[in-house]
Design a protein around this motif. Structure first.
Motif, PDB file in Angstrom:
ATOM      1  N   SER A 194       0.835  -1.200   0.000  1.00  0.00           N
ATOM      2  CA  SER A 194       0.000   0.000   0.000  1.00  0.00           C
ATOM      3  C   SER A 194       0.867   1.246   0.000  1.00  0.00           C
ATOM      4  O   SER A 194       1.847   1.338   0.737  1.00  0.00           O
ATOM      5  N   ASN A 250      -3.238   4.575  -4.687  1.00  0.00           N
ATOM      6  CA  ASN A 250      -3.366   3.126  -4.824  1.00  0.00           C
ATOM      7  C   ASN A 250      -4.400   2.784  -5.893  1.00  0.00           C
ATOM      8  O   ASN A 250      -5.495   3.346  -5.919  1.00  0.00           O
ATOM      9  N   ASN A 264      -5.841  -0.266  -6.392  1.00  0.00           N
ATOM     10  CA  ASN A 264      -6.847  -1.259  -6.008  1.00  0.00           C
ATOM     11  C   ASN A 264      -7.203  -1.204  -4.527  1.00  0.00           C
ATOM     12  O   ASN A 264      -7.765  -2.157  -4.000  1.00  0.00           O
ATOM     13  N   LYS A 265      -6.892  -0.106  -3.871  1.00  0.00           N
ATOM     14  CA  LYS A 265      -7.117  -0.036  -2.424  1.00  0.00           C
ATOM     15  C   LYS A 265      -7.763   1.295  -2.052  1.00  0.00           C
ATOM     16  O   LYS A 265      -7.295   2.357  -2.461  1.00  0.00           O
ATOM     17  N   HIS A 293     -10.100   4.285  -4.388  1.00  0.00           N
ATOM     18  CA  HIS A 293      -8.789   4.197  -5.034  1.00  0.00           C
ATOM     19  C   HIS A 293      -8.665   5.236  -6.149  1.00  0.00           C
ATOM     20  O   HIS A 293      -9.630   5.573  -6.840  1.00  0.00           O
ATOM     21  N   TYR A 343      -6.227   0.525   5.131  1.00  0.00           N
ATOM     22  CA  TYR A 343      -6.394   0.294   3.700  1.00  0.00           C
ATOM     23  C   TYR A 343      -7.432  -0.797   3.467  1.00  0.00           C
ATOM     24  O   TYR A 343      -7.428  -1.827   4.149  1.00  0.00           O
ATOM     25  N   LYS A 344      -8.308  -0.550   2.513  1.00  0.00           N
ATOM     26  CA  LYS A 344      -9.319  -1.534   2.143  1.00  0.00           C
ATOM     27  C   LYS A 344      -8.804  -2.345   0.965  1.00  0.00           C
ATOM     28  O   LYS A 344      -8.583  -1.815  -0.123  1.00  0.00           O
ATOM     29  N   ILE A 345      -8.588  -3.644   1.190  1.00  0.00           N
ATOM     30  CA  ILE A 345      -8.126  -4.549   0.145  1.00  0.00           C
ATOM     31  C   ILE A 345      -9.216  -5.587  -0.069  1.00  0.00           C
ATOM     32  O   ILE A 345      -9.452  -6.448   0.775  1.00  0.00           O
ATOM     33  N   ARG A 348      -9.922  -5.080   5.714  1.00  0.00           N
ATOM     34  CA  ARG A 348      -9.254  -3.842   6.087  1.00  0.00           C
ATOM     35  C   ARG A 348      -7.962  -4.174   6.829  1.00  0.00           C
ATOM     36  O   ARG A 348      -7.921  -5.114   7.626  1.00  0.00           O
ATOM     37  N   THR A 349      -6.937  -3.397   6.564  1.00  0.00           N
ATOM     38  CA  THR A 349      -5.666  -3.612   7.243  1.00  0.00           C
ATOM     39  C   THR A 349      -5.720  -3.020   8.652  1.00  0.00           C
ATOM     40  O   THR A 349      -6.690  -2.359   9.029  1.00  0.00           O
TER      41      THR A 349
END
Length: 220
Positions: free
Chosen positions: A37, A74, A76-77, A113, A156-158, A162-163
């Protein structure tokens, strides 16, 4: 003769093992780069102090207005921002020190993103009389320096997850001209002395070592 076959099989086995390790290392590197990220980019796009404008009649104003830009690079995040705490300081050139003059908290929000957000806000300063700052400006001096510190945490949203939270503590110096506006046209980016590349450096170092080992055995 059988002994010679065993001797030939041993290097082949080593090559297979090394090839597997090389492929695994390459896959891990590509996966890490894909999931890595990038931190959001923060900048001050506009900064205006009416009382410092030589043409302004707002001689008693304590207001400072600004435009905070937040960019998610980012692909994709998405990014979940916790509340952003901004603290403002005035710089005393005579003793090279900063004094706090204001603060504001911007509510939490989500950013998709490759999106850019702006938060246009204003504060009322305290502690230092900006009117006196203007009056005490040295002859020939047309600039005044401020500092803005930012403190927040982001996740971060993946995909659907979420991280963990990542702390962001950054700052930027803003020089204001005799029209009360920041003295440069470009945005002023927040920065930090902390390095975010230690993980990448270690991974690349290990990958290069594996690469050297692989080609060293192949050449035997």
């Amino acid at each position: 003769m059988p002994r010679r076959n065993n001797e030939n099989e041993q290097p082949n086995c080593c090559r297979c093992c090394t090839g597997f390790l090389f492929s695994s290392g390459l896959t891990a590197l590509l996966l890490w780069l894909t999931l890595k990220s990038s931190s959001p980019k923060y900048s001050i796009e506009s900064f205006y102090v009416p009382v410092l404008n030589k043409n302004s009649t707002s001689v008693n104003s304590t207001t400072i207005s600004f435009d905070l830009r937040l960019k998610n690079e980012n692909r994709n995040k998405g990014i979940y921002y916790d509340a952003l705490d901004l603290t403002f300081f005035y710089y005393f050139p005579e003793n090279s020190s900063f004094s706090e003059i204001g603060n504001i908290t911007i509510p939490e929000f989500y950013q998709g993103h490759l999106k850019t957000a702006h938060r246009v806000e204003s504060i009322r300063s305290y502690g230092v009389s900006l009117k006196d700052v203007k009056m005490k400006a040295p002859n020939g001096s047309s600039t005044t320096m401020f500092r803005v510190d930012l403190d927040t945490e982001v996740r971060y949203k993946i995909m659907l997850s979420r991280t963990k939270r990542h702390r962001m503590r950054l700052g930027v110096n803003v020089t204001v001209n005799d029209e009360g506006a920041k003295s440069v046209d470009r945005g002023l980016r927040f920065s930090s002395a902390a390095s975010h590349f230690n993980g990448l450096t270690t991974l690349v170092r290990n990958f290069l070592a594996l690469l050297i080992l692989y080609f060293g055995i192949i050449s035997v």
